[in-house]
Design an enzyme around this catalytic site. Structure first.
Site, PDB file in Angstrom:
ATOM      1  N   MET A 165      65.925  -5.479 187.403  1.00  0.00           N
ATOM      2  CA  MET A 165      65.582  -6.039 186.272  1.00  0.00           C
ATOM      3  C   MET A 165      65.466  -4.878 185.116  1.00  0.00           C
ATOM      4  SD  MET A 165      62.710  -9.069 186.935  1.00  0.00           S
ATOM      5  CE  MET A 165      61.344  -8.140 187.154  1.00  0.00           C
ATOM      6  N   GLY A 166      66.150  -3.861 185.377  1.00  0.00           N
ATOM      7  CA  GLY A 166      66.127  -2.608 184.463  1.00  0.00           C
ATOM      8  C   GLY A 166      64.660  -1.619 184.301  1.00  0.00           C
ATOM      9  N   HIS A 213      64.405   3.592 187.299  1.00  0.00           N
ATOM     10  CA  HIS A 213      63.735   4.774 187.585  1.00  0.00           C
ATOM     11  C   HIS A 213      64.359   5.404 188.945  1.00  0.00           C
ATOM     12  CE1 HIS A 213      61.680   1.995 190.643  1.00  0.00           C
ATOM     13  NE2 HIS A 213      61.339   1.345 189.401  1.00  0.00           N
ATOM     14  N   HIS A 215      65.322   2.737 191.725  1.00  0.00           N
ATOM     15  CA  HIS A 215      66.731   2.199 191.640  1.00  0.00           C
ATOM     16  C   HIS A 215      67.817   3.121 191.821  1.00  0.00           C
ATOM     17  CE1 HIS A 215      64.151  -0.115 188.302  1.00  0.00           C
ATOM     18  NE2 HIS A 215      64.325  -0.962 189.098  1.00  0.00           N
ATOM     19  N   SER A 235      58.689  -0.091 187.496  1.00  0.00           N
ATOM     20  CA  SER A 235      58.946  -0.357 186.211  1.00  0.00           C
ATOM     21  C   SER A 235      57.597  -0.517 185.641  1.00  0.00           C
ATOM     22  CB  SER A 235      59.840  -1.449 185.860  1.00  0.00           C
ATOM     23  OG  SER A 235      60.980  -1.106 186.483  1.00  0.00           O
ATOM     24  N   ARG A 236      56.717  -1.360 186.328  1.00  0.00           N
ATOM     25  CA  ARG A 236      55.402  -1.710 185.793  1.00  0.00           C
ATOM     26  C   ARG A 236      54.285  -0.531 185.586  1.00  0.00           C
ATOM     27  NH1 ARG A 236      56.605  -6.685 188.317  1.00  0.00           N
ATOM     28  NH2 ARG A 236      56.738  -8.668 186.809  1.00  0.00           N
TER      29      ARG A 236
HETATM   30  P1  AMP Z   1      63.129  -4.376 190.003  1.00  0.00           P
HETATM   31  O1  AMP Z   1      64.151  -3.888 188.982  1.00  0.00           O
HETATM   32  O2  AMP Z   1      61.914  -3.994 189.840  1.00  0.00           O
HETATM   33  O3  AMP Z   1      63.484  -5.658 190.227  1.00  0.00           O
HETATM   34  O4  AMP Z   1      63.818  -3.657 191.305  1.00  0.00           O
HETATM   35  C1  AMP Z   1      65.011  -3.845 191.780  1.00  0.00           C
HETATM   36  C2  AMP Z   1      65.294  -3.169 193.147  1.00  0.00           C
HETATM   37  O5  AMP Z   1      64.824  -2.066 193.070  1.00  0.00           O
HETATM   38  C3  AMP Z   1      64.530  -4.014 194.162  1.00  0.00           C
HETATM   39  O6  AMP Z   1      65.343  -4.015 195.476  1.00  0.00           O
HETATM   40  C4  AMP Z   1      63.563  -3.201 194.343  1.00  0.00           C
HETATM   41  O7  AMP Z   1      62.705  -3.376 195.521  1.00  0.00           O
HETATM   42  C5  AMP Z   1      64.095  -1.805 194.258  1.00  0.00           C
HETATM   43  N1  AMP Z   1      63.052  -0.836 194.184  1.00  0.00           N
HETATM   44  C6  AMP Z   1      61.873  -0.717 192.931  1.00  0.00           C
HETATM   45  N2  AMP Z   1      61.146   0.286 193.132  1.00  0.00           N
HETATM   46  C7  AMP Z   1      61.452   0.939 194.085  1.00  0.00           C
HETATM   47  C8  AMP Z   1      61.105   2.200 194.553  1.00  0.00           C
HETATM   48  N3  AMP Z   1      59.793   2.698 194.072  1.00  0.00           N
HETATM   49  N4  AMP Z   1      61.761   2.657 195.629  1.00  0.00           N
HETATM   50  C9  AMP Z   1      62.759   1.908 196.327  1.00  0.00           C
HETATM   51  N5  AMP Z   1      63.268   0.711 195.778  1.00  0.00           N
HETATM   52  C10 AMP Z   1      62.812   0.219 194.652  1.00  0.00           C
END
Ligand code: AMP
Length: 280
Positions: free
Chosen positions: A31-32, A35, A38, A187-188
């Site tokens: 979702m962008g 960090h 990702h 991201s939060r």
């Molecule tokens: P999101 O953008 O939050 O929807 O995350 C996109 C992908 O990145 C998802 O598969 C998450 O599980 C993964 N992700 C988010 N935070 C982390 C993290 N701290 N460590 C590893 N993977 C992450």
């Protein structure tokens, strides 16, 4: 060169060309607000594939009415710089109307999994996740999709969907990336004040406690959860949504905690809802 694609007709054409050239495709849905979490997925995808596709889409279907869809961080230019540096080939960034045009009405129901853990607090969330991921997998047709253990229930739901619907993709779930204090990157986290960031460490501390109790031979889930609650409840701004120890496939609660089970929790720090988990 990073190529930005916004339209479904264009991504279809580009993927068709890659397939004709027999290029292996690695895919990282996001979702962008990119960090290091990702980036860890992207680096693995880069190592293992000829082409890396990252999607950036803040999916309205997975947000509840009073959740943070409107204020979710959107940092597209910075995201592109980071993706570029990692050698990503394509970023797919559709508009909402492109993914969900008028008349869209199909849903994907991860029955049995959707009411567990976070599902109890976010009704409809995992249906939203399932349908968008299915749509993205159909468009990108990756050989491997990379997910983070951080969103443990999401990974379980997606693996189940891939198996149930016979999708032709391998799913790789990679470890959670944390900051040096243990806070899982998200991201939060951008919503947290400095004080709240310190308070947020209680999630990791509670999980570490569970991990060391199981290592010490303590198996009674109730006593482990009680110790975890103590840690969270002594943190001023923290309110527990749930703490559970579950089987990693079924998400059913385990009364006897065993190595391989997953301790998972959701805690609100002020107005920010954080999730984290640890494999025991
Ligand atoms: P999101 O953008 O939050 O929807 O995350 C996109 C992908 O990145 C998802 O598969 C998450 O599980 C993964 N992700 C988010 N935070 C982390 C993290 N701290 N460590 C590893 N993977 C992450």
């Amino acid at each position: 060169m990073l190529q930005v694609i916004k339209l479904i007709k264009d991504i279809k054409q580009r993927i068709r060309a890659l397939k004709e050239d027999r290029v292996r495709i690695g895919f990282v849905p996001t979702m962008g607000a990119v960090h290091e979490g990702h980036l860890s997925l992207i680096r693995e995808a880069r190592k293992e594939n000829g082409a890396v596709v990252v999607s950036i889409f803040v999916n309205p279907l997975q947000f509840g009415k009073n959740e943070d869809f409107d204020r979710y961080p959107r940092t597209f230019d910075n995201d592109c710089n980071l993706l570029s540096q990692e050698g990503v080939d394509i970023v797919f960034k559709p508009d909402t109307s492109e993914m969900f045009p008028d008349g869209f009405c199909t849903s994907v129901v991860p029955a049995r999994l959707e009411d567990k853990l976070c599902g109890k607090f976010r009704p409809g969330h995992f249906r939203g996740v399932a349908v968008i991921v299915l749509k993205l997998l159909n468009l990108i047709k990756p050989d491997i999709a990379y997910l983070g253990q951080k969103d443990f229930q999401q990974a379980v739901v997606i693996k189940r969907m891939v198996s149930d619907l016979h999708l032709d993709v391998a799913i790789k779930v990679l470890p959670t990336i944390r900051d040096r204090n243990g806070l899982a990157l998200s991201s939060r986290n951008a919503y947290l004040s400095e004080t709240e960031k310190k308070d947020a460490l209680c999630l990791y501390q509670a999980l570490t406690k569970a991990h060391s109790m199981v290592n010490a031979g303590i198996q009674n889930t109730e006593s482990i959860v009680r110790e975890m609650e103590k840690i969270i409840n002594t943190t001023k701004s923290a309110v527990i949504d749930y703490i559970s120890i579950v089987s990693p496939e079924t998400l059913e609660e385990e009364p006897i905690a065993r190595s391989g089970n997953v301790a998972a929790l959701a805690v609100r720090i002020g107005k920010t809802r954080l999730i984290d988990n640890m494999i025991l």
